[in-house]
Design an enzyme around this catalytic site. Structure first.
Site, short mmCIF file in Angstrom:
data_model
loop_
_atom_site.label_atom_id
_atom_site.label_comp_id
_atom_site.label_asym_id
_atom_site.label_seq_id
_atom_site.Cartn_x
_atom_site.Cartn_y
_atom_site.Cartn_z
N CYS A 1 32.18 20.01 14.89
CA CYS A 1 33.20 19.72 13.86
C CYS A 1 34.54 20.36 14.18
O CYS A 1 35.49 20.19 13.43
CB CYS A 1 32.71 20.13 12.48
SG CYS A 1 32.74 21.93 12.20
N PRO B 1 32.88 41.86 36.93
CA PRO B 1 32.63 41.29 38.26
C PRO B 1 33.49 40.07 38.53
O PRO B 1 33.77 39.28 37.62
CB PRO B 1 31.15 40.91 38.21
CG PRO B 1 30.81 40.82 36.77
CD PRO B 1 31.75 41.70 36.02
N ASP B 2 33.93 39.93 39.76
CA ASP B 2 34.70 38.76 40.17
C ASP B 2 33.78 37.54 40.17
O ASP B 2 32.66 37.61 40.65
CB ASP B 2 35.27 39.01 41.58
CG ASP B 2 36.26 37.92 42.00
OD1 ASP B 2 36.24 36.83 41.41
OD2 ASP B 2 37.03 38.19 42.94
N PHE B 3 34.30 36.44 39.65
CA PHE B 3 33.48 35.23 39.57
C PHE B 3 33.15 34.66 40.95
O PHE B 3 32.22 33.90 41.09
CB PHE B 3 34.19 34.15 38.74
CG PHE B 3 34.06 34.38 37.27
CD1 PHE B 3 33.18 33.64 36.51
CD2 PHE B 3 34.81 35.35 36.64
CE1 PHE B 3 33.04 33.86 35.15
CE2 PHE B 3 34.69 35.58 35.28
CZ PHE B 3 33.79 34.83 34.53
N ARG B 4 33.95 35.00 41.93
CA ARG B 4 33.75 34.31 43.21
C ARG B 4 33.42 35.21 44.39
O ARG B 4 33.16 34.72 45.47
CB ARG B 4 35.00 33.47 43.54
CG ARG B 4 35.14 32.25 42.67
CD ARG B 4 36.27 31.37 43.14
NE ARG B 4 37.54 32.08 43.16
CZ ARG B 4 38.30 32.26 42.09
NH1 ARG B 4 37.94 31.76 40.95
NH2 ARG B 4 39.43 32.92 42.17
N ASN C 1 48.20 42.80 46.29
CA ASN C 1 46.90 42.14 46.40
C ASN C 1 46.14 42.67 47.61
O ASN C 1 46.72 43.25 48.52
CB ASN C 1 47.12 40.63 46.55
CG ASN C 1 45.91 39.82 46.13
OD1 ASN C 1 45.28 40.13 45.15
ND2 ASN C 1 45.57 38.81 46.90
N ARG C 2 44.83 42.44 47.58
CA ARG C 2 44.01 42.86 48.71
C ARG C 2 44.38 42.10 49.98
O ARG C 2 44.45 42.64 51.06
CB ARG C 2 42.52 42.63 48.36
CG ARG C 2 41.54 43.34 49.25
CD ARG C 2 40.14 43.05 48.78
NE ARG C 2 39.93 41.62 48.56
CZ ARG C 2 38.93 41.09 47.86
NH1 ARG C 2 38.06 41.86 47.28
NH2 ARG C 2 38.81 39.79 47.73
N HIS D 1 43.06 30.55 31.17
CA HIS D 1 41.69 30.04 31.16
C HIS D 1 40.98 30.38 29.86
O HIS D 1 39.75 30.43 29.81
CB HIS D 1 40.92 30.59 32.37
CG HIS D 1 41.46 30.09 33.68
ND1 HIS D 1 41.02 30.54 34.91
CD2 HIS D 1 42.43 29.18 33.97
CE1 HIS D 1 41.71 29.93 35.88
NE2 HIS D 1 42.55 29.11 35.33
N ASN E 1 42.26 35.70 33.62
CA ASN E 1 41.06 36.42 33.20
C ASN E 1 40.68 36.09 31.76
O ASN E 1 41.55 35.87 30.92
CB ASN E 1 41.29 37.93 33.35
CG ASN E 1 41.63 38.29 34.79
OD1 ASN E 1 41.16 37.64 35.71
ND2 ASN E 1 42.45 39.31 34.97
N THR F 1 45.12 38.33 42.58
CA THR F 1 44.63 36.95 42.48
C THR F 1 44.62 36.31 43.86
O THR F 1 45.48 36.58 44.70
CB THR F 1 45.49 36.10 41.53
OG1 THR F 1 45.10 34.73 41.65
CG2 THR F 1 46.97 36.21 41.82
N ASP G 1 38.58 38.10 30.00
CA ASP G 1 37.99 39.31 29.41
C ASP G 1 38.82 39.90 28.27
O ASP G 1 38.36 40.79 27.56
CB ASP G 1 37.77 40.37 30.49
CG ASP G 1 39.01 40.57 31.36
OD1 ASP G 1 40.09 40.83 30.80
OD2 ASP G 1 38.89 40.46 32.60
ZN LIG Z 1 30.75 22.70 12.95
#
Ligand SMILES: [Zn+2]
Length: 374
Positions: free
Chosen positions: A232, A128-131, A317-318, A221, A202, A293, A204
């Protein structure tokens, strides 16, 4: 229409006076697999990552490029590319069409292709698209009791309550998504020796699963392929967390019991060190291909302006987005509509359709038995 924003250069530490040496030292390190922190992060802090669109700055990546090409890394087009691009002073800037891009690729006038991709290439795989309103992840996050949707990717909230993030990670994991025809088209581009680098927003990992080697990828990302202890900083393979995550347990560090977080870039976190490769890749590119994008997220989005002005840019793109809408270049080519259809059309014009189908069949059999990234 989303507002276009320049990158927040205050986030680039090497931009300070006398910082160039530092920048190039770091790029050298990336290329040479040299100095790298446990989580592989750079000094660039993603203060404007994940959708903040208002970070005006007088200096953009174009200046970065002109500085590089001015004295450090000259561009050298092949003779054929130079004639086709008309890179001389009296260059004739006729409008290009998809067929022209195809001919450039077939003539090997474009053989250092830089690709930028976003959520639109993952949605055909069921991610799914995040936005996207309604179907997007943000809309589905209300069940987690977050103060606001973006909190799921905020380090402070994660430290306080990591449960929503890992619930979301589990949901993505259980979907068992696979690469689609777009990923395999890019794999074919690599197999033919045409892919200089693939920059993806992405997380994924489907680009890796499609068989494109990590050396050709910049996962801007981050991804779930690796993880790091938040206390640590002990690094670990991403797959180590899934046994816990699928049993609804928070993954803990075997050394210090701190929470182990996948190396997905959260708000305010440093970008992966490999993102620095853009200062070398974009000036060298002879074709920029942008797929699926919205070009809204900085500093990723501004990369679309970082290729030479004589270099063709193809947007599949769309919608018409970013500089293709507000500052188009004469050599821009736009293929609007369904991204899968657009890529299939490009493959068809290139005469790659059968090869693409064979690759998908061969790789689908492999993926069914291989380790998953996510
Ligand atoms: Zn640790």
């Amino acid at each position: 229409m989303a507002r276009w924003a320049r990158p927040a250069l205050s986030a680039f530490r090497p931009w300070r006076p006398a910082g160039w040496r530092s920048l190039f030292t770091e790029v050298g390190d990336v290329l040479g697999e040299g100095r790298q922190g446990p989580s592989g992060r750079t000094d660039m802090v993603a203060t404007s990552l994940w959708g903040v669109r208002t970070a005006p700055c007088a200096v953009g990546l174009a200046v970065l490029n002109s500085s590089i090409t001015g004295g450090r890394r000259p561009i050298s087009f092949s003779a054929s590319a130079s004639s086709i691009f008309g890179s001389g002073g009296n260059s004739k800037k006729e409008k290009l069409f998809l067929q022209d891009i195809v001919e450039l690729i077939q003539a090997r006038a474009c053989q250092r292709v830089v690709v930028m991709v976003g959520a639109g290439i993952s949605t055909p795989s069921g991610i799914p698209d995040f936005r996207s309103p309604g179907s997007g992840l943000y809309s589905n996050l209300q069940q987690y009791g977050l103060p606001y949707p973006e909190a799921i990717f905020e380090l402070a909230f994660f430290s306080h309550n990591p449960k929503p993030f890992f619930t979301l990670a589990k949901e993505l994991y259980l979907r068992s998504c696979r690469p689609n025809v777009i990923h395999y088209f890019l794999r074919l581009l690599h197999d033919k020796g045409l892919l200089l680098r693939l920059y993806t927003q992405n997380i994924d990992g489907l680009e890796r699963v499609s068989g494109i080697p990590a050396s050709k990828l910049v996962e801007a990302h981050g991804s779930f392929a690796s993880a790091t202890c938040t206390v640590c900083q002990r690094p670990s393979p991403g797959k180590d967390i899934w046994a816990d995550v699928t049993e609804d347990r928070i993954p803990r560090c075997p050394v210090c019991t701190g929470i182990v977080k996948p190396d997905v870039v959260f708000f305010g976190e440093a970008l992966p060190q490999r993102f620095l490769l853009h200062v070398l890749d974009f000036p060298m590119a002879d074709l920029l291909l942008i797929l699926g994008t919205s070009l809204e997220v900085e500093p990723f989005a501004s990369l679309s302006e970082a290729v030479q002005s004589s270099v063709p840019r193809l947007l599949i793109n769309r919608d018409l987005v970013g500089p293709f809408a507000w500052r188009p270049r004469s050599r821009d080519v736009v293929q609007l509509g369904d991204v899968v259809h657009g890529v299939e059309r490009l493959a068809e014009l290139l005469g790659w359709t059968q090869e693409l189908q064979d690759l998908i069949q061969q790789e689908t059999e492999k993926v069914q038995t291989a380790d998953r990234v996510l």
